[in-house]
Scaffold this motif. Structure first.
Motif, PDB file in Angstrom:
ATOM      1  N   GLU A   1     -43.205  16.247  31.485  1.00  0.00           N
ATOM      2  CA  GLU A   1     -44.453  16.480  32.200  1.00  0.00           C
ATOM      3  C   GLU A   1     -45.834  16.132  31.058  1.00  0.00           C
ATOM      4  OE1 GLU A   1     -46.511  19.786  35.260  1.00  0.00           O
ATOM      5  OE2 GLU A   1     -44.649  20.228  34.049  1.00  0.00           O
ATOM      6  N   ILE A   2     -45.561  16.664  29.858  1.00  0.00           N
ATOM      7  CA  ILE A   2     -46.610  16.673  28.888  1.00  0.00           C
ATOM      8  C   ILE A   2     -46.707  15.612  28.009  1.00  0.00           C
ATOM      9  CG2 ILE A   2     -47.572  17.958  26.978  1.00  0.00           C
ATOM     10  CD1 ILE A   2     -46.719  20.557  28.191  1.00  0.00           C
ATOM     11  N   ASP A   3     -45.600  15.101  27.609  1.00  0.00           N
ATOM     12  CA  ASP A   3     -45.521  14.075  26.507  1.00  0.00           C
ATOM     13  C   ASP A   3     -45.644  12.830  27.000  1.00  0.00           C
ATOM     14  OD1 ASP A   3     -43.806  16.400  25.204  1.00  0.00           O
ATOM     15  OD2 ASP A   3     -44.378  15.257  23.455  1.00  0.00           O
ATOM     16  N   LEU A   4     -45.275  12.569  28.399  1.00  0.00           N
ATOM     17  CA  LEU A   4     -45.379  11.378  29.245  1.00  0.00           C
ATOM     18  C   LEU A   4     -46.416  11.543  30.141  1.00  0.00           C
ATOM     19  CD1 LEU A   4     -44.677   8.556  30.040  1.00  0.00           C
ATOM     20  CD2 LEU A   4     -42.681   9.451  31.438  1.00  0.00           C
ATOM     21  N   ASP A   5     -46.241  12.151  31.251  1.00  0.00           N
ATOM     22  CA  ASP A   5     -47.368  12.430  32.192  1.00  0.00           C
ATOM     23  C   ASP A   5     -48.768  12.799  31.654  1.00  0.00           C
ATOM     24  OD1 ASP A   5     -48.097  11.783  34.976  1.00  0.00           O
ATOM     25  OD2 ASP A   5     -47.878  13.855  35.287  1.00  0.00           O
ATOM     26  N   GLY A   6     -48.627  13.801  31.138  1.00  0.00           N
ATOM     27  CA  GLY A   6     -49.790  14.293  30.372  1.00  0.00           C
ATOM     28  C   GLY A   6     -50.510  13.328  29.959  1.00  0.00           C
ATOM     29  N   ALA A   7     -50.004  12.636  28.818  1.00  0.00           N
ATOM     30  CA  ALA A   7     -50.437  11.609  28.037  1.00  0.00           C
ATOM     31  C   ALA A   7     -50.987  10.570  28.905  1.00  0.00           C
ATOM     32  CB  ALA A   7     -49.188  11.145  27.071  1.00  0.00           C
ATOM     33  N   ILE A   8     -50.439  10.172  29.878  1.00  0.00           N
ATOM     34  CA  ILE A   8     -50.870   8.857  30.753  1.00  0.00           C
ATOM     35  C   ILE A   8     -51.994   9.447  31.697  1.00  0.00           C
ATOM     36  CG2 ILE A   8     -50.194   7.381  32.801  1.00  0.00           C
ATOM     37  CD1 ILE A   8     -47.374   7.206  31.559  1.00  0.00           C
ATOM     38  N   LYS A   9     -52.269  10.599  31.958  1.00  0.00           N
ATOM     39  CA  LYS A   9     -53.283  11.264  32.404  1.00  0.00           C
ATOM     40  C   LYS A   9     -54.495  11.200  31.617  1.00  0.00           C
ATOM     41  CE  LYS A   9     -51.164  14.869  34.263  1.00  0.00           C
ATOM     42  NZ  LYS A   9     -50.845  16.253  35.190  1.00  0.00           N
ATOM     43  N   THR A  10     -54.271  11.445  30.426  1.00  0.00           N
ATOM     44  CA  THR A  10     -55.617  11.542  29.880  1.00  0.00           C
ATOM     45  C   THR A  10     -56.093   9.920  29.471  1.00  0.00           C
ATOM     46  OG1 THR A  10     -54.234  11.424  27.546  1.00  0.00           O
ATOM     47  CG2 THR A  10     -54.810  13.574  28.310  1.00  0.00           C
ATOM     48  N   MET A  11     -55.124   9.030  29.240  1.00  0.00           N
ATOM     49  CA  MET A  11     -55.454   7.504  29.110  1.00  0.00           C
ATOM     50  C   MET A  11     -56.082   7.068  30.579  1.00  0.00           C
ATOM     51  SD  MET A  11     -51.922   6.064  27.746  1.00  0.00           S
ATOM     52  CE  MET A  11     -50.734   7.069  26.800  1.00  0.00           C
TER      53      MET A  11
ATOM     54  N   ASP B   1     -46.090   2.505  25.736  1.00  0.00           N
ATOM     55  CA  ASP B   1     -46.012   1.188  26.634  1.00  0.00           C
ATOM     56  C   ASP B   1     -47.117   1.249  27.413  1.00  0.00           C
ATOM     57  OD1 ASP B   1     -44.769  -1.357  26.710  1.00  0.00           O
ATOM     58  OD2 ASP B   1     -43.790  -0.610  28.820  1.00  0.00           O
ATOM     59  N   HIS B   2     -47.470   2.559  28.162  1.00  0.00           N
ATOM     60  CA  HIS B   2     -48.430   2.371  28.936  1.00  0.00           C
ATOM     61  C   HIS B   2     -49.877   2.369  28.245  1.00  0.00           C
ATOM     62  CE1 HIS B   2     -50.586   3.801  32.644  1.00  0.00           C
ATOM     63  NE2 HIS B   2     -51.566   4.196  31.985  1.00  0.00           N
ATOM     64  N   LEU B   3     -50.028   2.895  27.058  1.00  0.00           N
ATOM     65  CA  LEU B   3     -51.181   2.774  26.521  1.00  0.00           C
ATOM     66  C   LEU B   3     -51.498   1.329  26.162  1.00  0.00           C
ATOM     67  CD1 LEU B   3     -53.564   4.116  24.838  1.00  0.00           C
ATOM     68  CD2 LEU B   3     -51.847   4.456  23.004  1.00  0.00           C
ATOM     69  N   ARG B   4     -50.388   0.661  25.528  1.00  0.00           N
ATOM     70  CA  ARG B   4     -50.467  -0.885  25.108  1.00  0.00           C
ATOM     71  C   ARG B   4     -51.211  -1.713  26.333  1.00  0.00           C
ATOM     72  NH1 ARG B   4     -44.857  -0.128  23.285  1.00  0.00           N
ATOM     73  NH2 ARG B   4     -44.885   0.515  21.063  1.00  0.00           N
ATOM     74  N   GLY B   5     -51.034  -1.334  27.640  1.00  0.00           N
ATOM     75  CA  GLY B   5     -51.318  -1.955  28.630  1.00  0.00           C
ATOM     76  C   GLY B   5     -52.630  -1.561  29.428  1.00  0.00           C
TER      77      GLY B   5
ATOM     78  N   SER C   1     -56.994  -0.774  28.731  1.00  0.00           N
ATOM     79  CA  SER C   1     -58.172  -1.573  28.371  1.00  0.00           C
ATOM     80  C   SER C   1     -58.746  -0.601  27.082  1.00  0.00           C
ATOM     81  CB  SER C   1     -59.127  -1.431  29.191  1.00  0.00           C
ATOM     82  OG  SER C   1     -59.695  -0.241  29.707  1.00  0.00           O
ATOM     83  N   LEU C   2     -57.774   0.202  26.715  1.00  0.00           N
ATOM     84  CA  LEU C   2     -58.644   1.231  25.523  1.00  0.00           C
ATOM     85  C   LEU C   2     -58.309   0.563  24.184  1.00  0.00           C
ATOM     86  CD1 LEU C   2     -56.735   4.714  27.024  1.00  0.00           C
ATOM     87  CD2 LEU C   2     -59.438   4.030  27.166  1.00  0.00           C
ATOM     88  N   ASP C   3     -59.246   0.829  23.242  1.00  0.00           N
ATOM     89  CA  ASP C   3     -59.195   0.690  21.863  1.00  0.00           C
ATOM     90  C   ASP C   3     -58.157   1.641  21.105  1.00  0.00           C
ATOM     91  OD1 ASP C   3     -60.908  -1.407  22.202  1.00  0.00           O
ATOM     92  OD2 ASP C   3     -62.624  -0.059  21.435  1.00  0.00           O
ATOM     93  N   TYR C   4     -56.782   1.154  21.177  1.00  0.00           N
ATOM     94  CA  TYR C   4     -55.868   2.124  21.016  1.00  0.00           C
ATOM     95  C   TYR C   4     -55.231   1.978  19.492  1.00  0.00           C
ATOM     96  CZ  TYR C   4     -52.283  -1.252  21.585  1.00  0.00           C
ATOM     97  OH  TYR C   4     -51.544  -2.646  21.356  1.00  0.00           O
ATOM     98  N   THR C   5     -54.809   2.939  18.786  1.00  0.00           N
ATOM     99  CA  THR C   5     -53.900   2.754  17.714  1.00  0.00           C
ATOM    100  C   THR C   5     -52.959   3.890  17.907  1.00  0.00           C
ATOM    101  OG1 THR C   5     -55.865   2.569  16.361  1.00  0.00           O
ATOM    102  CG2 THR C   5     -53.604   2.939  15.182  1.00  0.00           C
ATOM    103  N   ILE C   6     -51.438   3.391  17.379  1.00  0.00           N
ATOM    104  CA  ILE C   6     -50.311   4.091  17.708  1.00  0.00           C
ATOM    105  C   ILE C   6     -49.694   4.174  16.262  1.00  0.00           C
ATOM    106  CG2 ILE C   6     -48.214   4.428  18.725  1.00  0.00           C
ATOM    107  CD1 ILE C   6     -49.098   2.341  21.058  1.00  0.00           C
ATOM    108  N   ILE C   7     -49.596   5.574  15.994  1.00  0.00           N
ATOM    109  CA  ILE C   7     -48.750   5.907  14.834  1.00  0.00           C
ATOM    110  C   ILE C   7     -47.367   6.328  15.060  1.00  0.00           C
ATOM    111  CG2 ILE C   7     -50.883   6.212  13.507  1.00  0.00           C
ATOM    112  CD1 ILE C   7     -50.004   9.292  13.325  1.00  0.00           C
ATOM    113  N   HIS C   8     -46.308   5.738  14.224  1.00  0.00           N
ATOM    114  CA  HIS C   8     -44.942   6.313  14.578  1.00  0.00           C
ATOM    115  C   HIS C   8     -44.532   6.921  13.129  1.00  0.00           C
ATOM    116  CE1 HIS C   8     -44.631   3.683  18.074  1.00  0.00           C
ATOM    117  NE2 HIS C   8     -45.463   2.796  17.508  1.00  0.00           N
ATOM    118  N   PRO C   9     -44.762   8.071  12.772  1.00  0.00           N
ATOM    119  CA  PRO C   9     -44.491   8.605  11.478  1.00  0.00           C
ATOM    120  C   PRO C   9     -43.112   8.872  11.455  1.00  0.00           C
ATOM    121  CG  PRO C   9     -45.510  10.402  12.675  1.00  0.00           C
ATOM    122  CD  PRO C   9     -45.664   9.009  13.543  1.00  0.00           C
ATOM    123  N   GLY C  10     -42.585   8.839  10.225  1.00  0.00           N
ATOM    124  CA  GLY C  10     -40.992   9.172  10.131  1.00  0.00           C
ATOM    125  C   GLY C  10     -40.786  10.763  10.392  1.00  0.00           C
TER     126      GLY C  10
END
Length: 213
Positions: free
Chosen positions: A87-97, A139-143, A145-154
């Motif tokens: 609900e938060i990490d997926l749907d919540g994130a997509i709603k903010t996008m 994956d949603h963010l990549r699709g 129109s936003l000027d995105y950056t994604i970080i994948h920290p260890g």
């Protein structure tokens, strides 16, 4: 420039506040409880109530009220439950996008995870629902129109930061202090050349300024 930190009460979000303060970058702390808001306001930190489980309209109103033109998404359910993670990490994130696109906020920076795009690692991680949520949010963010950056920290630690990192390959992992992740976010916020890029990284020997510039 005004940055909305969604998940400002989390460990990385809280450290990012300090990084932005040191750089005199205007920000607002996105928080999910009135108790948190009271505590942050007492420290003269501007806040905005945001409930990622709320309706799209409520989230839209919250983000509009913040007056921000950059979003950093660092929120998460923290392992409270698999259902809340989705609900938060997926749907919540997509709603903010969706809101960002609707109201014209272009810059969006996502705090993801190492191995979020490597399904072969999900079961071994022990947090498959979290990895699943991060994968599909990214994956949603990549699709969009936003000027995105994604970080994948260890793997995250609470050790003192070094300010030095290394880039990782898709099958690699190592540890990194959360404070160095917060510094990476601050540098990315200040550098438009990071738009449209993704970074997988851990502690190393290369100054962060050399990578995020």
């Amino acid at each position: 420039m005004k940055v909305l930190i969604i998940g400002a009460h989390g460990k990385i979000g809280h450290l990012l506040i300090g990084e932005l303060q040191s750089r005199n970058i205007e920000f607002v702390a996105g928080l999910r409880s009135q108790e948190q808001i009271k505590a942050y306001n007492e420290n003269n930190i501007e806040t905005q109530f945001i409930d990622l489980t709320a309706s799209l309209d409520d989230i839209k109103n919250s983000i509009e009220e913040s007056g921000a033109d950059i979003i950093v998404f660092s929120a998460g359910a923290g392992g409270a439950s698999d259902a809340l993670t989705i609900e938060i990490d997926l749907d919540g994130a997509i709603k903010t996008m969706m809101v960002a696109e609707a109201i014209g906020i272009k810059r969006y920076i996502m705090v993801s995870s190492v191995f979020s795009d490597n399904r072969n690692k999900w079961d071994a991680s022990g947090i498959r629902p979290y990895m699943t949520a991060k994968h599909y949010a990214d994956d949603h963010l990549r699709g969009t129109s936003l000027d995105y950056t994604i970080i994948h920290p260890g793997t995250l630690t609470n050790e003192d930061g070094t300010g030095k990192i290394k880039l990782l390959g898709p099958n690699e992992n190592d540890t990194i202090p959360r404070v160095d992740v917060a510094k990476a976010l601050a540098l990315i916020i200040q550098n438009s050349s990071t738009i449209g890029k993704e970074y997988t990284f851990a502690s190393g020997d290369q100054p962060e300024e050399d990578i995020f510039s």
